[in-house]
Design a protein around this motif. Structure first.
Motif, short mmCIF file in Angstrom:
data_model
loop_
_atom_site.label_atom_id
_atom_site.label_comp_id
_atom_site.label_asym_id
_atom_site.label_seq_id
_atom_site.Cartn_x
_atom_site.Cartn_y
_atom_site.Cartn_z
N UNK A 1 -90.49 -24.96 -31.88
CA UNK A 1 -91.78 -24.86 -32.42
C UNK A 1 -91.69 -24.87 -33.90
N UNK A 2 -90.68 -24.03 -34.57
CA UNK A 2 -90.65 -23.92 -36.07
C UNK A 2 -90.26 -25.33 -36.57
N UNK A 3 -89.35 -26.12 -35.88
CA UNK A 3 -88.81 -27.42 -36.50
C UNK A 3 -89.85 -28.38 -36.49
N UNK A 4 -90.81 -28.25 -35.46
CA UNK A 4 -91.79 -29.17 -35.38
C UNK A 4 -92.95 -29.06 -36.19
N UNK A 5 -93.58 -27.61 -36.29
CA UNK A 5 -94.78 -27.61 -36.84
C UNK A 5 -94.30 -27.07 -38.44
N UNK A 6 -93.34 -26.65 -38.38
CA UNK A 6 -92.79 -26.34 -40.05
C UNK A 6 -91.92 -27.45 -40.42
N UNK A 7 -91.43 -28.46 -39.73
CA UNK A 7 -90.78 -29.55 -40.28
C UNK A 7 -91.45 -30.94 -40.34
N UNK A 8 -91.82 -31.35 -39.06
CA UNK A 8 -92.17 -32.80 -38.86
C UNK A 8 -93.39 -33.08 -39.34
N UNK A 9 -94.46 -31.87 -39.21
CA UNK A 9 -95.96 -31.99 -39.78
C UNK A 9 -95.94 -31.83 -41.17
N UNK A 10 -94.96 -30.96 -41.90
CA UNK A 10 -94.98 -30.73 -43.20
C UNK A 10 -94.40 -31.85 -44.15
N UNK A 11 -93.26 -32.56 -43.15
CA UNK A 11 -92.46 -33.51 -43.73
C UNK A 11 -93.16 -34.96 -44.01
N UNK A 12 -93.95 -35.07 -43.03
CA UNK A 12 -94.77 -36.63 -43.07
C UNK A 12 -93.71 -37.68 -42.34
N UNK A 13 -92.76 -37.39 -41.88
CA UNK A 13 -91.85 -38.26 -40.91
C UNK A 13 -91.43 -37.67 -39.64
N UNK A 14 -91.31 -38.60 -38.70
CA UNK A 14 -90.42 -37.89 -37.67
C UNK A 14 -88.94 -37.94 -37.67
N UNK A 15 -88.38 -36.90 -36.90
CA UNK A 15 -87.04 -36.88 -36.87
C UNK A 15 -86.31 -37.45 -35.61
N UNK A 16 -85.42 -38.36 -36.10
CA UNK A 16 -84.48 -38.91 -34.80
C UNK A 16 -83.57 -37.82 -34.30
N UNK A 17 -83.78 -37.45 -33.25
CA UNK A 17 -82.97 -36.26 -32.54
C UNK A 17 -81.61 -36.77 -32.24
N UNK A 18 -81.32 -37.95 -32.03
CA UNK A 18 -79.97 -38.50 -31.79
C UNK A 18 -79.03 -38.40 -33.29
N UNK A 19 -79.86 -38.92 -34.28
CA UNK A 19 -79.41 -38.82 -35.70
C UNK A 19 -78.98 -37.58 -35.99
N UNK A 20 -79.94 -36.60 -35.88
CA UNK A 20 -79.90 -35.11 -36.31
C UNK A 20 -78.46 -34.60 -35.47
N UNK A 21 -78.34 -34.88 -34.30
CA UNK A 21 -77.02 -34.12 -33.62
C UNK A 21 -75.68 -34.75 -34.28
N UNK A 22 -75.94 -36.04 -34.53
CA UNK A 22 -74.71 -36.81 -35.00
C UNK A 22 -74.57 -36.33 -36.42
N UNK A 23 -75.63 -36.12 -37.21
CA UNK A 23 -75.22 -35.40 -38.72
C UNK A 23 -74.89 -33.98 -38.46
N UNK A 24 -75.30 -33.26 -37.56
CA UNK A 24 -74.70 -31.88 -37.74
C UNK A 24 -73.26 -31.94 -37.05
N UNK A 25 -72.99 -32.84 -36.28
CA UNK A 25 -71.51 -32.87 -35.86
C UNK A 25 -70.77 -33.27 -36.90
N UNK A 26 -71.07 -34.56 -37.47
CA UNK A 26 -70.23 -34.83 -38.62
C UNK A 26 -70.09 -34.09 -39.85
N UNK A 27 -71.20 -33.61 -40.25
CA UNK A 27 -71.42 -32.75 -41.56
C UNK A 27 -70.83 -31.31 -41.47
N UNK A 28 -71.15 -30.75 -40.44
CA UNK A 28 -70.76 -29.46 -40.05
C UNK A 28 -69.88 -29.32 -38.88
N UNK A 29 -69.47 -30.14 -38.28
CA UNK A 29 -68.61 -29.85 -36.99
C UNK A 29 -69.39 -29.26 -35.91
N UNK A 30 -70.47 -29.38 -35.80
CA UNK A 30 -71.19 -28.84 -34.75
C UNK A 30 -70.69 -29.04 -33.42
#
Length: 214
Positions: free
Chosen positions: A16-45
């Motif tokens: 809820x926070x990511x969508x309403x506090x994120x996408x709606x204020x960002x003005x662009x949609x999040x690609x959740x496959x890219x997001x997970x890959x980013x978290x894995x590569x950048x932080x080792x999630x």
């Protein structure tokens, strides 16, 4: 591998926070496959927990026995509902059901990407004559932050909700690193102050995680 990446890291996503506090204020949609890959590569999630709500339309969900709404069964239930009652349902209801089915299919894609989903039914309530919808998952997310604390060195918190401050303070007191990834203007001041240099504004991830139509 970088020392930061070697740390055992779990991500905890407040949908809820990511969508309403994120996408709606960002003005662009999040690609959740890219997001997970980013978290894995950048932080080792190694594990990403996603907490959100889902419309169930009288689907039988057992709060005491089930930890999350079973998406496959719910998708079948709503699909059958549309097929069997299409002639008797109002056009607005059909549109609504179809929209909620699309959301369920989105959630199922998240599962395929590798997210661990914890979904609770959306509840409806009356507020000054208006019907409101709510599926606040703060308690569930705080619970899993505590439940998983002994398995991790670091927690990635994708939320700027100030209600999480007590559990985040506890994690730090236990020697855990805590990184906040959220939309700056929509993040509680106390969370920004707590995170300090460990705050990451989601707006800076656009190049990495923006959804692009094919």
């Amino acid at each position: 591998m970088d020392e930061q990446v070697r740390k055992t890291t779990y991500a905890f996503i407040d949908a809820s926070n990511l969508f309403y506090g994120g996408e709606k204020s960002l003005g662009w949609k999040i690609d959740y496959r890219k997001l997970l890959n980013y978290l894995k590569e950048k932080y080792g999630v190694s594990k990403a927990f996603y907490f959100g709500g889902v419309e169930i339309h009288q689907f039988q969900y057992d709060y005491l026995r089930q930890k999350t709404v079973p998406l496959k069964e719910l998708e079948t239930y709503l699909s059958d509902l549309l097929k069997k009652q299409a002639d008797t349902l109002a056009e607005g209801t059909i549109v609504l059901l179809d929209r909620h089915l699309q959301r369920i299919r989105f959630y199922r894609k998240l599962e395929q990407f590798g997210y661990d989903l914890y979904l609770k039914p959306v509840k409806r309530y009356e507020d000054n004559g208006a019907i409101r919808r709510k599926a606040n998952c703060d308690v569930e997310m705080a619970f899993y932050l505590m439940k998983e604390q002994d398995k991790v060195d670091r927690g990635m918190i994708l939320s700027g909700d100030g209600d999480f401050l007590p559990v985040l303070k506890h994690l730090r007191e236990q020697g855990k690193d805590v990184i906040i990834l959220a939309r700056g203007p929509r993040t509680a001041k106390e969370i920004r102050r707590f995170a300090g240099s460990n705050f990451r504004d989601f707006v800076r991830l656009e190049h990495h995680v923006r959804f692009e139509k094919k």
